[in-house]
Each structure stands twice: as C-alpha cells, then as structure tokens.
Design a protein around this motif. Structure first.
Motif, PDB file in Angstrom:
ATOM      1  N   UNK A  18       0.132 -17.821  -6.777  1.00  0.00           N
ATOM      2  CA  UNK A  18      -0.701 -17.732  -5.578  1.00  0.00           C
ATOM      3  C   UNK A  18       0.126 -17.583  -4.309  1.00  0.00           C
ATOM      4  N   UNK A  19       1.205 -18.349  -4.204  1.00  0.00           N
ATOM      5  CA  UNK A  19       2.063 -18.218  -3.015  1.00  0.00           C
ATOM      6  C   UNK A  19       2.761 -16.863  -2.978  1.00  0.00           C
ATOM      7  N   UNK A  20       3.209 -16.385  -4.151  1.00  0.00           N
ATOM      8  CA  UNK A  20       3.849 -15.066  -4.188  1.00  0.00           C
ATOM      9  C   UNK A  20       2.855 -13.966  -3.819  1.00  0.00           C
ATOM     10  N   UNK A  21       1.630 -14.120  -4.251  1.00  0.00           N
ATOM     11  CA  UNK A  21       0.615 -13.129  -3.889  1.00  0.00           C
ATOM     12  C   UNK A  21       0.363 -13.131  -2.376  1.00  0.00           C
ATOM     13  N   UNK A  22       0.392 -14.327  -1.791  1.00  0.00           N
ATOM     14  CA  UNK A  22       0.180 -14.379  -0.337  1.00  0.00           C
ATOM     15  C   UNK A  22       1.307 -13.666   0.406  1.00  0.00           C
ATOM     16  N   UNK A  23       2.539 -13.814  -0.036  1.00  0.00           N
ATOM     17  CA  UNK A  23       3.652 -13.133   0.608  1.00  0.00           C
ATOM     18  C   UNK A  23       3.548 -11.624   0.427  1.00  0.00           C
ATOM     19  N   UNK A  24       3.218 -11.191  -0.803  1.00  0.00           N
ATOM     20  CA  UNK A  24       3.100  -9.759  -1.068  1.00  0.00           C
ATOM     21  C   UNK A  24       1.861  -9.163  -0.417  1.00  0.00           C
ATOM     22  N   UNK A  25       0.832  -9.973  -0.223  1.00  0.00           N
ATOM     23  CA  UNK A  25      -0.415  -9.476   0.359  1.00  0.00           C
ATOM     24  C   UNK A  25      -0.192  -8.945   1.769  1.00  0.00           C
ATOM     25  N   UNK A  26       0.635  -9.568   2.545  1.00  0.00           N
ATOM     26  CA  UNK A  26       0.897  -9.130   3.916  1.00  0.00           C
ATOM     27  C   UNK A  26       1.546  -7.754   3.929  1.00  0.00           C
TER      28      UNK A  26
END
Length: 294
Positions: A18-26
C-alpha cells in the motif's frame, strides 16, 4: 510457521504494498496528465498499471504450468513499465508541477515517442492481459483437498497393514471355525436310549456322480452310414459322348454368339468345366465346317 505468524506476515505485506502504491501513484498520475489525460483519468491511471501487477501476482499464486509462466511475464512486464515511468518522473522536474507540454516526456524525439507509446499502451494492455488472467483463474481446476486427504489416509492404512507382519504372535483368521468340545462316550450311553443308526445307501451318491459325468461329457455323435438309395439323384451319369451329342442337339439352331459356356451349362445341366469344354468343341466343329464350305 503457525497461523498467527502467517496472518502477521500477510498484513505486513499489504502495508508495504500500500505504501509503495502511494509513492508510485504520484508519479503515474503526473505521467498520465502529461500524455493528455484529464484529472479523473490521471487519478485512475495508477490503478490500471499497479492494479494489474497485483492481479498478476495473485494469478501467479493460483495458476500452474504454462499459465503461471504467462502470469509471471505479465507481472514482470508491468513492473518494468512502472519502473520506467517512475524513473522518467524523477528525471523531469516539470512533471511535478504539471508545467511540461502535453506529449513531451523527453527532449530527444525518439525517446519521447517511445515513452508516450509506453504510457498510452499500458491501459489497453491492462484490459487484454487482465481479462486473460481472470479467465485462466476461473477455468483453473485445482486438485481437490478431499482427494489428497483420502490418498494420504489410504497410504497410512497401507503402511499399518504392512507393519502387522512384524508382530510376534499372528492374529487368528476372521472366519475361523470353532469345533465343538468332545463328549465322553459313556455319558452318551447312560443318557441316550440305544437306537440303531440308519444305514446310508451309497446308491444315490453313485447316481449323482453318474449324472454329473454325463452332464460334463459331450453327447456322442451318431454313426453315419451309407446314403440311402432314395436320397441319391435319380439321373444317371452321362458320358462325354452323350453330353456332346446333347449339346449339339440343343445348340443346332443357336448363332455363334449365343454358344457360351453358361448357356450350354443351363441347357444341358452340367458342370461349368464340362460346359466350357463342350463350347470349345462345338465352336471348333463349326469353324471346320465353315472352312470346308469356303
């Protein structure tokens, strides 16, 4: 690992993902806006790329064989594409503030074309590969757990049955017949009245044996004697001269084309071999007569 440890491991994995997705989402959102996506499409774009990666990971855990290899290739391809887009987002500061021109991700034109093609083709690939992976997962037939447990029980039972050969005392047969205890003869004489025992006639046993042998042995064949005179053909056997004379008489008014072995056989009622011999003789005689007349 016990059940509690497994649950904690899965929860930790979900948090990290979930945290990695948040970083990649930006980064993916800014890339989508740079290639012409509106605000809503740019917000959903990271779910298209990273979401398919999660779906491919689940399919890898479920599928086997060639389908699992296909899911691994999809996972590796989309992971590499997401890594490239995140790398480009880090190299181009203008993407952070949406100050870059639409369709411009790199200064060098070939690199820019390749990056735009990559960013715009990922949603289409997500539709195709995602549908294929879901279809493979739905059509996958895993080995039933009940059958596996049944096989394990059978193997355990077989091992137990084999291990009984090492016992010091053998177990009695299940259908063993228990004989009655013997009784003293004197006690029978004192308690039972003296009656003569009936004699068993051995004749029925012998008759049963004879019937059994008669049923097993095949019935004898009847002796065939000479054929009676009444059953024999009443027509006397004709000599070759008689057959030839009869054939000449029958075929006297026949043309040469009609003089055949089959026609003579039916008219004279003889064998096919005799009919062919008579045909050849009659035709030879006619040819000799025609030659003398000429």
């Amino acid at each position: 690992m016990n059940r509690k440890g497994r649950i904690l491991l899965v929860l930790a994995l979900v948090v990290v993902v979930g945290m990695a997705f948040r970083v990649s989402w930006n980064a993916l959102r800014d890339i989508a806006g740079a290639v012409g996506a509106d605000a809503t499409a740019a917000m959903l774009y990271p779910f298209v790329v990273d979401g398919l990666m999660a779906l491919a990971l689940v399919a890898t855990l479920v599928l086997v064989g060639r389908d699992r290899s296909f899911a691994l290739r999809v996972l590796g391809t989309y992971t590499g594409a997401s890594l490239v887009l995140n790398y480009v987002h880090g190299l181009v500061p203008e993407l952070h503030g949406r100050g870059v021109d639409w369709g411009r991700l790199a200064d060098w034109d070939p690199a820019n074309w390749a990056l735009v093609l990559l960013a715009t083709s990922l949603p289409v690939g997500s539709i195709y590969f995602g549908s294929d992976l879901v279809a493979k997962v739905l059509h996958h037939c895993p080995v039933p757990i009940l059958a596996a447990s049944t096989n394990a029980e059978e193997s355990t039972e077989t091992g137990r049955k084999r291990s009984t050969a090492d016992l010091a005392v053998s177990t009695p047969a299940p259908n063993a017949t228990v004989l009655p205890r013997p009784v003293a003869v004197g006690f029978l004489k004192s308690t039972l009245p003296a009656k003569p025992l009936p004699l068993v006639d051995p004749a029925p046993v012998a008759s049963i044996e004879r019937r059994t042998v008669a049923a097993e042995s095949p019935p004898p064949r009847r002796a065939t004697g000479r054929v009676p005179e009444v059953a024999k053909s009443s027509r006397p056997k004709r000599t070759p001269e008689q057959l030839l004379a009869e054939a000449r008489k029958v075929t006297a008014d026949w043309p040469d084309a009609k003089v055949t072995g089959e026609g003579i056989r039916r008219a004279v009622r003889t064998s096919p071999a005799n009919a062919r011999s008579l045909r050849d003789t009659i035709l030879a005689e006619r040819a000799a007569t025609a030659a003398e007349a000429a």
